[in-house]
Design an enzyme around this catalytic site. Structure first.
Site, PDB file in Angstrom:
ATOM      1  N   ARG A 277     -13.671  -8.243  -0.483  1.00 31.96           N
ATOM      2  CA  ARG A 277     -12.804  -7.414   0.512  1.00 31.96           C
ATOM      3  C   ARG A 277     -12.783  -6.146   0.724  1.00 31.96           C
ATOM      4  NH1 ARG A 277      -7.094  -6.298   1.510  1.00 31.96           N
ATOM      5  NH2 ARG A 277      -6.238  -6.475   3.745  1.00 31.96           N
ATOM      6  N   VAL A 278     -12.468  -5.516   1.679  1.00 35.92           N
ATOM      7  CA  VAL A 278     -11.490  -4.481   2.166  1.00 35.92           C
ATOM      8  C   VAL A 278     -10.186  -4.444   3.028  1.00 35.92           C
ATOM      9  CG1 VAL A 278     -12.212  -2.212   3.375  1.00 35.92           C
ATOM     10  CG2 VAL A 278     -14.139  -3.123   1.165  1.00 35.92           C
TER      11      VAL A 278
ATOM     12  N   ASP B  64      -7.174  -2.239   5.452  1.00 34.92           N
ATOM     13  CA  ASP B  64      -7.774  -0.972   6.627  1.00 34.92           C
ATOM     14  C   ASP B  64      -7.398   0.496   5.955  1.00 34.92           C
ATOM     15  OD1 ASP B  64      -4.602  -1.950   5.416  1.00 34.92           O
ATOM     16  OD2 ASP B  64      -4.232  -0.259   6.777  1.00 34.92           O
TER      17      ASP B  64
ATOM     18  N   GLY C 204      -4.137  -6.338   6.206  1.00 39.25           N
ATOM     19  CA  GLY C 204      -4.806  -5.146   6.962  1.00 39.25           C
ATOM     20  C   GLY C 204      -5.614  -5.278   7.919  1.00 39.25           C
TER      21      GLY C 204
ATOM     22  N   THR D 157       0.688  -1.336   0.417  1.00 42.00           N
ATOM     23  CA  THR D 157       0.001   0.338   0.662  1.00 42.00           C
ATOM     24  C   THR D 157       0.736   0.691  -0.272  1.00 42.00           C
ATOM     25  OG1 THR D 157      -2.118  -1.195   1.132  1.00 42.00           O
ATOM     26  CG2 THR D 157      -1.631   1.103   0.663  1.00 42.00           C
TER      27      THR D 157
ATOM     28  N   THR E 131       0.232   0.131   6.350  1.00 39.55           N
ATOM     29  CA  THR E 131       0.609  -0.928   5.649  1.00 39.55           C
ATOM     30  C   THR E 131       0.705  -2.047   6.139  1.00 39.55           C
ATOM     31  OG1 THR E 131       1.819  -1.641   3.276  1.00 39.55           O
ATOM     32  CG2 THR E 131       3.088  -0.416   4.762  1.00 39.55           C
TER      33      THR E 131
END
Length: 290
Positions: free
Chosen positions: A180-181, A183, A206, A152, A203
């Protein structure tokens, strides 16, 4: 104001992104404009398979993006499960500035982007599609520590006025479950800041970061008088304490306070962050637990 301002820091070694933000700040840009433009560099980088266009797809072949942005006044915007738009961070900024909401998701986020003039794009590049087709042969899913499946970009900028802004953008874990999501777009998890105190971005895995609201924790620890380094170490050790399997994944946090002091800590060796200050990019290896 401190003469060493402005300062840009960002997760991993994304020198082009930090340079873009840093040069804008040196020219007098606001911290908010700088973090958006800096993150956009990696969103458009087709060689980066974890951010923006060219990001690795989920298990069903969809490239979906998550991003958030926070302004110095604490206003925030985010998008999750965004398809067809390279610059998720810019859509997140539009959510922040032009809606009464903080977060839009999925089809609603995509519709909003169209309404705001963002052109529909195919985010699956030939190289990402080829890698996906290769993955389908075995369908093995395991996070790879410090490797391409969770790099990330999280960025924090302090401008000449001492104001702080932050942004975070990712395509998430490679070959994640559809929907999926992580952090990165969650205010307080992947990114948090308070312009009176400082900011933090995270990073890595998550799910572990979300469960501990790690970026918020770092900022609150700095509010209580901890240095950015002390705060990052405490937050990462909290993740370790809550996860017996911590040796199997990476989690990393970087932070900066209002004085411009920087901290960084991670579980595994191998994480670094980049700092742009006084017209110079410096890649700095993070201290680590293992």
């Amino acid at each position: 104001m401190q003469e060493d301002f402005p300062i840009t820091i960002a997760t991993w070694n994304f020198p082009n992104a930090s340079k873009r933000a840093g040069e804008l700040l040196a020219a007098g840009a606001t911290a908010l404009d700088a973090v958006e433009q800096g993150v956009m560099v990696e969103e458009a980088n087709l060689k980066n398979t974890t951010v923006g266009k060219g990001g690795a797809p989920d298990r069903d072949g969809n490239v979906t993006l998550d991003a958030c942005i926070i302004a110095p006044d604490g206003n925030a915007g985010a998008v999750v499960y965004l398809k067809n738009n390279t610059h998720a961070v810019s859509v997140a900024r539009k959510v922040m500035e032009e809606t009464p909401h903080v977060m839009l998701a999925g089809e609603g986020a995509d519709q909003f982007a169209r309404e705001k003039g963002f052109e529909k794009e195919n985010l699956l590049t030939p190289s990402s599609e080829a890698a996906y087709n290769e993955w389908l042969k075995k369908k093995e899913y395991k996070p790879i520590i410090n490797i391409e499946n969770h790099d990330t970009i999280g960025m924090l900028c302090i401008d000449k006025n001492g104001d702080l802004a932050g942004a975070c953008s990712t395509s998430g874990l490679s070959y994640k479950m559809n929907g999926r999501v992580g952090d990165s777009p969650i205010i307080g998890s992947g990114l948090f800041l308070d312009n009176e105190v400082g900011g933090a971005v995270a990073t890595g895995m998550g799910e572990a970061i979300m469960k501990n609201v790690s970026s918020f924790l770092v900022v609150e620890l700095m509010r209580q008088g901890n240095s950015p380094q002390e705060a990052c170490e405490t937050a990462v050790k909290r993740i370790i304490d809550k996860n017996p399997n911590y040796k199997e994944f990476q989690a990393a946090i970087i932070a900066i306070n209002k004085k411009g002091e920087i901290g960084s800590y991670c579980i595994q060796k191998g994480f670094s962050y980049v700092k742009y200050q006084n017209n110079t990019n410096t890649n700095i290896s993070s201290k680590y637990y293992m």
